[in-house]
Design a protein around this motif. Structure first.
Motif, short mmCIF file in Angstrom:
data_model
loop_
_atom_site.label_atom_id
_atom_site.label_comp_id
_atom_site.label_asym_id
_atom_site.label_seq_id
_atom_site.Cartn_x
_atom_site.Cartn_y
_atom_site.Cartn_z
N GLU A 1 10.20 1.75 22.17
CA GLU A 1 8.69 2.50 20.89
C GLU A 1 7.66 1.36 21.21
N ARG B 1 4.78 6.79 17.45
CA ARG B 1 6.07 6.97 18.64
C ARG B 1 5.54 8.88 18.57
N ASN C 1 6.07 8.80 22.94
CA ASN C 1 6.89 10.45 23.90
C ASN C 1 5.96 10.90 24.59
N VAL D 1 13.26 5.36 20.29
CA VAL D 1 13.76 4.22 18.97
C VAL D 1 15.03 3.59 19.68
#
Length: 521
Positions: free
Chosen positions: A369, A394, A398, A412
């Motif tokens: 990320e 985040r 995703n 992560v």
């Protein structure tokens, strides 16, 4: 990746192709055969007797040679010096260069290669450098020759010549093991094809009894039920039940969508890039671009074709602000090319997928990320005012990992934990997510499997459909032909051909890549 019960029979005097997606285990298995990796379990037999290689030196002593995709040559040494390196003939304790040249010339002649033993390797074409690698393996007594993606950087003419070389070696009783993603090429030259998936050998078929679509289905998991492992005679090399670890990050790709030439359905838009007589110097101090002129419009993909080392990389660096111009002029997205920096290029709307992602595109120790946010870390959804927006970052990461099928789908995890193919997907996802006006991509699908290649190609077409101009530098001529609306050919830093889609011809492009003159300009 891991090998899980991988088996392979290698028969004397045949050309065996090994195919599979990235992470399927092809290179890992070949590295076991060559002594670079040590299996955790299983047996390795030669002439029916178990063997175990501690290093490539042991494999070479047993008659196994390997030519890697990235050549293992010393550029400043001669052909003869590279071939005899480590096994130099000496005279009074010093290298006997005359004897080395005579021995190498004899080996080259024996196998039908035309090479000057006294020529420096850095003066040779890529195709000739590959011949040096093959001669080096044969000079050391290789009976089994492993070739890893040997045509990745060759012109069509050079690929044809290599095919003749491989068949000639087989005719002389040698065995050739070919690793390739190019299924059409495989079927044109191989006797037998072994298909690997997720560390296992899932099928073996005669090349004359299968098709490109059938092999592709076996590679991605369709049509493997009922696949018959063909019987083979007594083997020269056999592996069975091997398991072990090589590189990490296995990615099982989805079945690829067909990749067909994209017809130009609408007129291209306004000019995004207009460059005239561009000149710049390479890292070696020599001229890299010697008067290159080109135009790129919105809504088109412009391919840059050429044999590696003819100015393509330097052109991409000029267009992204990474290399200064020595001469020429041009405009890029409303501003001058002169004085362009990477920050200014990004500010104008240039996206860049570089050839060397580790050096130019990512920080491998940072998380996925964090890498996705690079270059836009001060903008939404990655930031809120002066603060990092952890939730927004985040969520966007995703979304991109899912859309681009990046595995593992974990924002992560450190980027270095991903396979090279999945790292490339992250870079492509990040650059396209910024909605660039001009996208410069260099070798966008090198090393990717067929599923990932189809996905990247689809994304580049999407960018074009949204109105972006795309400059695509690729050493894969099939890729250039598949995607480009127009193609410029570079040779020794000059444009030797400019082709609209209707005039694209693989053979003619290949001639121009080698410097031949013609009617298109």
């Amino acid at each position: 990746m891991s090998l899980e019960d991988a088996s392979l029979d290698i028969v004397p005097g045949e050309l065996l192709a090994v195919v599979g997606e990235n992470g399927a285990g092809k290179s890992s298995l070949m590295n076991v055969l060559y002594g670079l990796y040590h299996p955790d379990a299983g047996t390795f037999l030669m002439d029916g007797k178990p063997v175990r290689f501690k290093s490539p030196r042991d494999a070479i002593a047993k008659g196994i040679g390997m030519v890697h995709q990235h050549f293992m040559l010393v550029p400043t040494l001669t052909v003869a010096e590279n071939v005899v390196l480590g096994r130099e003939p000496t005279k009074r304790g010093l290298l006997d260069l005359d004897r080395a040249c005579d021995e190498v010339a004899a080996t080259a002649k024996r196998f039908g290669f035309q090479l000057d033993p006294r020529a420096r390797v850095d003066t040779l074409t890529v195709g000739s450098q590959q011949k040096v690698e093959i001669v080096k393996a044969l000079h050391r007594g290789a009976q089994v020759l492993i070739l890893d993606e040997p045509t990745a950087v060759l012109t069509p003419q050079e690929s044809d010549e290599l095919s003749q070389v491989m068949r000639g070696l087989v005719a002389q009783g040698r065995t050739v093991v070919l690793i390739s993603h190019k299924l059409k090429e495989v079927l044109g030259v191989a006797d037998r094809v072994a298909v690997m998936r997720r560390g296992r050998t899932v099928a073996e078929v005669r090349a004359s009894e299968t098709t490109v679509s059938a092999l592709a289905s076996l590679m991605v998991g369709e049509g493997s039920k009922g696949a018959v492992m063909t019987g083979v005679p007594a083997t020269a090399v056999a592996t069975s039940g091997l398991s072990g670890t090589g590189t990490t990050g296995v990615a099982e790709a989805r079945p690829p969508a067909p990749v067909e030439p994209d017809a130009l359905t609408a007129s291209a838009g306004p000019v995004m890039l207009e460059a005239k007589d561009l000149r710049t110097t390479g890292d070696n101090g020599r001229p890299a671009l010697q008067g290159v002129s080109l135009t790129v419009r919105a809504g088109e993909i412009v391919g840059i074709a050429g044999v590696d080392g003819n100015g393509q990389r330097e052109l991409a660096e000029v267009l992204t602000g990474l290399r200064k111009l020595d001469g020429g002029e041009g405009t890029l997205l409303g501003g001058p090319l002169a004085g362009l920096t990477p920050a200014l290029a990004k500010e104008r709307g240039v996206g860049h997928v570089p050839e060397d992602r580790l050096a130019r595109a990512v920080v491998k120790a940072m998380t996925v990320e964090e890498n996705v946010a690079l270059g836009r870390h001060r903008q939404p959804p990655f930031a809120r005012g002066p603060w990092v927006d952890f939730k927004g970052r985040r969520e966007r990461t995703n979304q991109l990992l899912t859309a681009y099928d990046v595995r593992p789908n974990d924002p992560v995890v450190a980027l270095q934990a991903l396979s090279g193919g999945n790292q490339q997907k992250v870079v492509v996802a990040r650059e396209l997510d910024a909605d660039p006006k001009l996208l410069v991509v260099v070798q966008p699908t090198r090393g990717l499997d067929i599923g990932a290649v189809a996905q990247v190609h689809e994304r580049l077409r999407d960018a074009k459909a949204r109105g972006a101009g795309v400059v695509m530098v690729s050493l894969d001529l099939e890729e250039v032909l598949s995607l480009s609306d127009r193609v410029y050919v570079l040779y020794e830093g000059r444009v030797t051909g400019h082709f609209p889609r209707k005039d694209l011809d693989e053979r003619e492009l290949g001639r121009r890549m080698l410097g031949a003159e013609g009617s298109h300009g």
